[in-house]
Write an enzyme that holds these catalytic residues in place. Structure first.
Site, PDB file in Angstrom:
ATOM      1  CE  LYS A  35      58.394  49.391   9.562  1.00 34.45           C
ATOM      2  NZ  LYS A  35      57.101  49.933  10.014  1.00 34.45           N
ATOM      3  CB  THR A  36      61.741  55.402   9.037  1.00 33.24           C
ATOM      4  OG1 THR A  36      61.099  54.482   8.154  1.00 33.24           O
ATOM      5  CG2 THR A  36      62.653  56.299   8.232  1.00 33.24           C
ATOM      6  CG  ASP A 215      63.422  52.237   6.215  1.00 32.51           C
ATOM      7  OD1 ASP A 215      62.687  51.404   6.777  1.00 32.51           O
ATOM      8  OD2 ASP A 215      63.145  53.464   6.193  1.00 32.51           O
ATOM      9  CD  GLU A 216      59.569  51.269   3.390  1.00 32.80           C
ATOM     10  OE1 GLU A 216      58.852  50.250   3.362  1.00 32.80           O
ATOM     11  OE2 GLU A 216      59.134  52.407   3.626  1.00 32.80           O
ATOM     12  CD  GLN A 246      53.905  49.511   5.996  1.00 29.17           C
ATOM     13  OE1 GLN A 246      53.990  50.519   5.313  1.00 29.17           O
ATOM     14  NE2 GLN A 246      54.353  49.466   7.236  1.00 29.17           N
ATOM     15  NE  ARG A 585      51.359  54.682   4.716  1.00 28.19           N
ATOM     16  CZ  ARG A 585      52.383  54.314   5.479  1.00 28.19           C
ATOM     17  NH1 ARG A 585      53.394  55.109   5.689  1.00 28.19           N
ATOM     18  NH2 ARG A 585      52.391  53.130   6.068  1.00 28.19           N
TER      19      ARG A 585
END
Ligand code: ATP
Ligand code: MG
Length: 703
Positions: A35-36, A215-216, A246, A585
């Protein structure tokens, strides 16, 4: 970070997202799906292929660190030295806007931004002007003001009413405004107010930023959501990316439902799902998906990985936190020996206080580490304060420690008074014997000296530590200085330090304060500058990052998930999203660890139950070392002193009888006078504090 711009390096869904630049787009996808990366590529594509002027692009990220990394990536993709578009956090974007437009709200453009210290000073001033004498310290009141200003629910202390707080907020806001000041909350709120009330200003920014990327998105709060909504009213393209699974900032007012709200609120939203994870092995992904699938009301996402290799997957249960940390340190050493970079290893925990055992174990083995986004345990303010008290007791000539503690809590003893004191003796402590009665704070100095002398005479054991806390009223001092999560975390650290004392006493042949302090100095003296270091951090700080080897530690009920989260379903669900973030992660190796006992709060070591999340993972994918999460360990082999058996938190009571000698965590040693209610209450006469009626399970029987 050098990256070539080459669309063929993207998969088809990613490419579709990068090429779709008309209208509203939601990229909703699981962890590690790029995504980033899509946002970075999209910016490069807009500039390179669609010839959008850089200045017309606004990208919003969650932290300054993320913004910095995104900027570097874009510059590398575009082969630029400097990118002129806006890549920033919400706060820095709003500050830019207000620097140009704040006069519309009655500020002059050179308004100052006050940090949290300034804000607290202002609260103090305002309370004084209002002639309000509140029990709560200004810092606490400021915490409440901030929650109110952002429309966050918060529980008020008993003596404060909503009306009163609203009055204080009005005065506080007026004070800021009259003095041309804004606090951090105002940066967002004022920008929103401006966009709501002033169409021409909003039009200007809305047309200046026809391309907006966020983002996020799952961690935006209501104010940020509305800012984006207004700003994008004429946009050519709005792209938000996020992963509802998340969302981990609910406690700060984030609304993960903003993702589904986005689909309803905005016109013709195109939704693109990314389903390929490039980060983790297939096995790790299965573990993550298996845990998160226990959250109800979520939209199941497909996520697959082509990384078929099998990394190490281990579950370890230790009897004590020390054993858990030893295991982790040993495995870290093995990984490094087999060629892993230190920086590719992360130890992730639920709360800062948990870092202590790992720091100790790494120091012992000389493994370089850094505490990311936090402070090393022994360098935390509250630990340094307590250490200063201990150092002064150990050596009353220690003027540095004397100066550190003399104003805890604040007593207005300034440099001048201390200089004056020093004229009587080079040892400030000795000087107290020599000052005349008219010396400033005379009585206090005498009492202070007596406190330290009392401590000097006490034997160095746990009672000593509790006596220190009581005599110095240090916890009350923290309560007056801090608020909410920060306060909790500092108190947790104090009790974790108490555990360190306890563990030392159990280990040492002849425990002494001096030897204890020596062991601490060794632990806190490590090589700070070492570049390649193992990363220790909270899971919140690890958001968006990736590591080849990840240890998720402290997986116990009451730690992770936290005790506070037990009371609500939403609480547990947010904890589950947090462990999903932690597991995802990891690229290759995943270690999940827990301890079967832990010192907790001001209580004794307690048996701990492994985290419920360990029951939600496919256990067969792991090799199990130490205790299995499903076995009941034999606590008799624990390396605690013979005096203290571990108390069982599930047993409830402790079968005391009249005449037993007991130890209480705060009151010390005493004798049971009587047992009431079938053992649930006892009357105890303590040597130090006299008779108390207590719940039976807060006591430990001396054997
Ligand atoms: P998170 O949800 O954790 O924020 P994300 O969805 O933002 O993750 P990224 O950090 O953008 O994911 O990407 C994860 C990793 O996968 C990065 O190392 C990235 O470089 C890599 N990656 C992403 N897409 C591709 C691709 N098409 N080919 C190769 N590697 C990729
Ligand atoms: Mg990301």
């Amino acid at each position: 970070m050098s990256e070539d711009f080459d669309l063929s390096l993207l998969n088809s869904a990613q490419k579709e997202a990068v090429l779709y630049n008309n209208g509203n787009l939601l990229v909703s996808a699981g962890a590690g799906s790029g995504k980033t990366r899509v946002i970075a590529y999209k910016i490069a594509y807009l500039v390179k292929e669609l010839l959008v002027p850089q200045q017309n692009i606004l990208a919003v990220t969650f932290t300054n660190k993320a913004a910095g990394e995104m900027k570097e990536r874009v510059e590398s993709l575009l082969e630029l030295n400097y990118f002129f578009g806006q890549i920033s956090t919400f706060h820095s974007f709003c500050l830019r806007v207000l620097r140009k437009e704040a006069h519309y709200l009655g500020y002059s453009l050179d308004f100052a931004v006050c940090d949290s210290y300034d804000s607290v000073q202002i609260v103090k001033e305002v309370l004084k002007n209002m002639r309000l004498r509140l029990k709560e310290k200004p810092k606490v009141v400021h915490g409440i003001i901030s929650a109110y200003k952002n429309g966050r629910k918060t529980s008020l202390p008993k003596d404060l009413s909503s009306d009163l707080i609203n009055n204080v907020i009005e005065e506080y806001n007026n004070y800021l405004k009259n003095n041309n000041l804004m606090d951090f909350d105002d940066l967002l709120l004022n920008t929103l107010q401006l966009f709501r009330e002033n169409d021409s200003v909003l039009d200007y920014y809305a047309s200046n930023y026809p391309f907006i990327l966020v983002d996020e998105f799952q961690d935006t709060n209501t104010v940020q959501y509305e800012l984006i909504k207004r700003l994008s009213k004429n946009s050519i393209h709005l792209c938000v990316v996020g992963d509802e699974d998340q969302s981990i900032y609910g406690w700060r007012g984030a609304e993960y439902k903003n993702v589904s709200r986005f689909i309803e609120d905005f016109e013709d939203v195109k939704i693109i799902k990314l389903e390929k994870n490039y980060r983790s092995t297939r096995e790790i992904l299965k573990v993550a998906n298996s845990v998160i699938s226990n959250n109800p009301d979520r939209i199941e996402k497909k996520l697959f990985s082509e990384r078929e290799e099998k990394g190490e997957m281990v579950i370890f249960g230790g009897l004590t936190p020390g054993e858990e940390a030893e295991f982790v340190a040993e495995r870290v050493e093995e990984l490094i020996e087999s060629g892993e970079l230190h920086s590719e290893i992360a130890i992730l925990y639920r709360a800062n206080y948990l870092s202590r055992h790992f720091e100790d174990a790494f120091v012992k083995r000389g493994i370089p580490y850094r505490v990311v986004g936090g402070i090393r345990f022994y360098e935390r303010r509250e630990i340094k304060d307590i250490l200063a008290f201990l150092r002064l007791v150990n050596n009353t000539h220690d003027n540095v420690s004397f100066k550190r503690v003399i104003n805890l809590p604040k007593r207005g003893i300034g440099e001048k008074t201390l200089d004056k004191l020093e004229q009587y003796s080079t040892s400030l402590f000795e000087a107290i014997d020599l000052i005349p009665e008219n010396f400033p704070k005379f009585k206090f100095f005498k009492a202070f000296k007596e406190t330290i002398n009392n401590l000097k005479q006490a034997e160095f054991d746990l009672n000593f530590f509790d006596l220190l806390l009581e005599e110095t009223q240090y916890i009350d001092f923290l309560k007056s200085e801090y608020f909410g999560h920060e306060l909790e975390s500092r108190i947790e650290n104090i009790y974790e330090f108490r555990n360190a004392v306890k563990e030392y006493i159990q280990r040492a042949e002849n425990p002494s304060l001096k030897e204890f302090l020596d062991s601490i100095s060794l632990a806190s003296d490590t090589d700070e500058i070492s570049k390649d270091a193992v990363n220790l951090m909270t899971i919140h700080a690890a958001k968006g990052l990736e590591f080849n080897s990840v240890f998720v530690v402290g997986l116990e009920e009451g730690v992770f998930p936290t005790g506070q989260s037990f009371s609500s379903l939403e609480g547990i669900e947010e904890e589950r999203r947090l462990i999903y973030v932690a597991i995802t992660r990891a690229k290759t190796n995943l270690f999940l660890t827990f301890s079967r006992s832990r010192g907790f709060g001001d209580r004794y070591f307690e048996k701990r139950t492994p985290s419920r999340f360990l029951k939600e993972i496919p256990i067969e994918k792991f090799s199990i070392s130490g205790f299995s999460p499903f076995s009941s360990p034999d606590y008799s082999s624990a390396s605690y002193s013979s005096k203290e058996k571990i108390i069982d938190d599930s047993e409830g009571e402790n079968k005391l009888s009249k005449g037993d000698t007991v130890i209480h965590s705060r009151y010390g040693e005493g004798t049971v006078m009587n047992v009431l209610d079938g053992g649930s209450k006892v009357i105890v006469k303590f040597k130090r504090v006299g008779i108390k009626i207590l719940k039976g399970n807060t006591l430990k029987k001396e054997e």
